[in-house]
Design an enzyme around this catalytic site. Structure first.
Site, PDB file in Angstrom:
ATOM      1  N   ALA A 197      29.834  35.901  41.954  1.00  0.00           N
ATOM      2  CA  ALA A 197      28.482  36.443  42.150  1.00  0.00           C
ATOM      3  C   ALA A 197      27.986  36.193  43.568  1.00  0.00           C
ATOM      4  CB  ALA A 197      27.523  35.833  41.129  1.00  0.00           C
TER       5      ALA A 197
ATOM      6  N   VAL B  70      36.035  33.048  34.551  1.00  0.00           N
ATOM      7  CA  VAL B  70      36.743  33.454  33.343  1.00  0.00           C
ATOM      8  C   VAL B  70      37.095  34.931  33.395  1.00  0.00           C
ATOM      9  CG1 VAL B  70      36.503  33.768  30.848  1.00  0.00           C
ATOM     10  CG2 VAL B  70      35.730  31.643  31.923  1.00  0.00           C
TER      11      VAL B  70
ATOM     12  N   LYS C 156      43.792  48.754  35.502  1.00  0.00           N
ATOM     13  CA  LYS C 156      43.301  48.743  34.124  1.00  0.00           C
ATOM     14  C   LYS C 156      42.798  50.142  33.790  1.00  0.00           C
ATOM     15  CE  LYS C 156      39.634  46.870  31.188  1.00  0.00           C
ATOM     16  NZ  LYS C 156      38.473  45.957  31.098  1.00  0.00           N
TER      17      LYS C 156
END
Length: 513
Positions: free
Chosen positions: A17, A49, A80
């Site tokens: 962040a 994570v 992805k």
């Protein structure tokens, strides 16, 4: 610049962040008078994570002018194309949530309505056969369309898996090159302005004082400024999303990396599987009211596909959001602003969305309430959109093997989600409201994937000729399959990118175009 211009922006906390914010501000506040500083301590670890993302991150990297191939190499990233869900509807069942679209609309009628009409008359393949990303994923294939790519490959929409700590380091290098000042230290005191309670400065453990006009809180769950100092408050969503723990552990794996994330539901939560270039990222999200921490750790380790590379890292959380993401002169990003579990890989997107809205509503020293209120409303809407979509997965399960799943199926839904489900159940209608994150394809994927079947389809679909629609759907299906079969494997495609070899577009059958 004028007397009200923001001169000093102070970011509290690094990690994903903090350095995403620093990178964006260094790019868009390169005005000659605004200085951005980031305070972080090497003694305070970051969570990191989340290693899976959704397609808007492609735009964030492009906004910063980041070369995608360089980014993939630096972060050990992979592509992805969507998420595979295993055991969510019922044990043994799986479905795919693809990026991009299903087929294409015909004469203004949404594709899924035409599919449902056909399905009501004959046996049809799963709707994933009409998604180029789903078909490519099922074959382990991957490609990246260029500006001249034609359908169906032009519909290949991608995101990334990557090592979050490496991404933060990559953005740190980017931001520091553009003038962001990194300050090492722990904050031990905050000075608030007497007349209005705005943050004036923070003091570090070495006695140094850092003053600022605008503070961005990226300090994680503790919300050092937004909560500990400003006492903003938090809205708890545990009654809808009962998981409150996570464990993460890396492992080895052999073979080709899959171009998708896998989410496998267990008795009291779910397990993620995220293939990177150098390892597999694994984790378990679970409810501590339904399984002990020790049993959860054992469950995770028992279900690893490769060799365990480290001890599991534990994380406790309360799903929800900060009541105000922007309070006084503090804007919270990342975990400091709230947390929706990583089922649909939205954590990094919520950071990105907060940054984008801050830039769009960037204040001056007067901090107009109009700007703050608009920011807070938009962030609230976004968090609630994500919340509802994630709740849908839990509520729509048909499992009866554990109290956890039975309680999820019996929950009372938020009115906003109940309205969407009711509209779908009637005639499969889906409306995208405001700046809602998840588009029609996403809702269709989960609704059908988890067995929420509509009573009928939109009657406007009956205006189209049945034979022509059937022929068009079959052509779309075959086009996807034949295009996907000509693509390289995900591993081969990555090897070419990392080897800096330019790939020519694969030759496709003419009728596809």
């Amino acid at each position: 610049m004028n007397e009200h211009s923001i001169r000093n922006v102070v970011i509290v906390g690094g990690g994903t962040a903090g350095w995403m914010a620093a990178a964006a501000l260094s790019r868009y506040l390169d005005n000659g008078y605004t200085q951005t500083s980031l305070i972080e301590s090497e003694d305070i670890g970051t969570i990191g994570v989340g290693e899976a993302t959704i397609p808007p991150l492609v735009n964030f990297n492009a906004m910063l002018g980041i070369d995608e191939d360089e980014f993939l190499a630096a972060t050990k990233g992979t592509f992805k194309l969507g998420i595979e869900f295993v055991n969510w509807g019922q044990i043994g069942h799986r479905y795919f949530h693809p990026f991009g679209n299903y087929g294409h609309d015909l004469q203004g009628v949404h594709f899924h309505q035409l599919y449902l009409r056909e399905r009501s008359q004959r046996v049809m393949q799963d709707i994933s056969a009409w998604s180029i990303t789903a078909v490519a994923s099922s074959l382990g294939r991957c490609a990246r369309p260029g500006p001249e790519t034609r359908p169906p490959l032009s519909g290949m929409t991608h995101a990334f898996h990557f090592d979050a700590s490496l991404y933060a380091a990559y953005l740190r290098s980017y931001a520091e090159r553009l003038g962001v000042r990194r300050i090492e230290g722990k904050i031990v005191e905050t000075r608030l302005r007497g007349e209005d309670g705005f943050v004036e400065a923070v003091t570090l453990d070495n006695g140094r004082t850092i003053e600022g006009d605008l503070f961005i809180d990226c300090s994680g769950f503790r919300g050092l400024l937004i909560e500990q100092d400003l006492e903003t408050g938090y809205e708890d969503w545990t009654h809808w999303l009962p998981c409150d723990r996570a464990l993460a552990v890396p492992s080895t794996y052999d073979g080709q990396p899959d171009p998708f994330t896998r989410s496998t539901a267990h008795g009291s939560g779910w397990q993620w599987r995220i293939p990177l270039q150098h390892r597999m990222g694994n984790g378990l999200v679970y409810s501590s009211a339904h399984i002990s921490d020790d049993d959860a750790a054992q469950l995770l380790l028992d279900n690893l596909e490769g060799e365990q590379l480290a001890d599991p890292r534990a994380l406790s959380f309360t799903t929800g959001r900060r009541l105000l993401a922007w309070n006084k002169n503090v804007v919270a990003l990342g975990l400091a602003s709230g947390f929706v579990e990583p089922l649909e890989s939205t954590s990094i997107h919520l950071i990105q969305a907060g940054i984008a809205r801050l830039l769009a509503l960037f204040p001056d020293k007067r901090f107009s309430p109009i700007e703050r209120d608009e920011y807070n409303q938009q962030i609230q809407n976004l968090f609630e959109d994500v919340r509802d979509f994630v709740i849908l997965h839990y509520w729509a399960n048909r499992r009866t093997d554990s109290d956890f799943w039975k309680s999820c199926a019996a929950m009372e839904l938020p009115d906003s989600l109940q309205r969407k489900i009711d509209l779908w159940r009637s005639k499969a209608r889906i409306f995208r409201e405001n700046a809602e994150l998840f588009a029609r394809t996403s809702w269709v994927a989960v609704m059908l994937g988890q067995g929420i079947l509509p009573e009928s389809y939109d009657p406007i679909a009956d205006a189209l000729d049945e034979q022509k629609v059937a022929a068009a759907l079959e052509q779309m299906r075959l086009a996807n399959l034949q295009a996907a079969e000509r693509l390289p494997s995900h591993g081969e495609f990555l090897a070419e990118i990392l080897g800096h070899r330019r790939r020519s577009e694969p030759e496709l059958p003419e009728f596809i175009f």
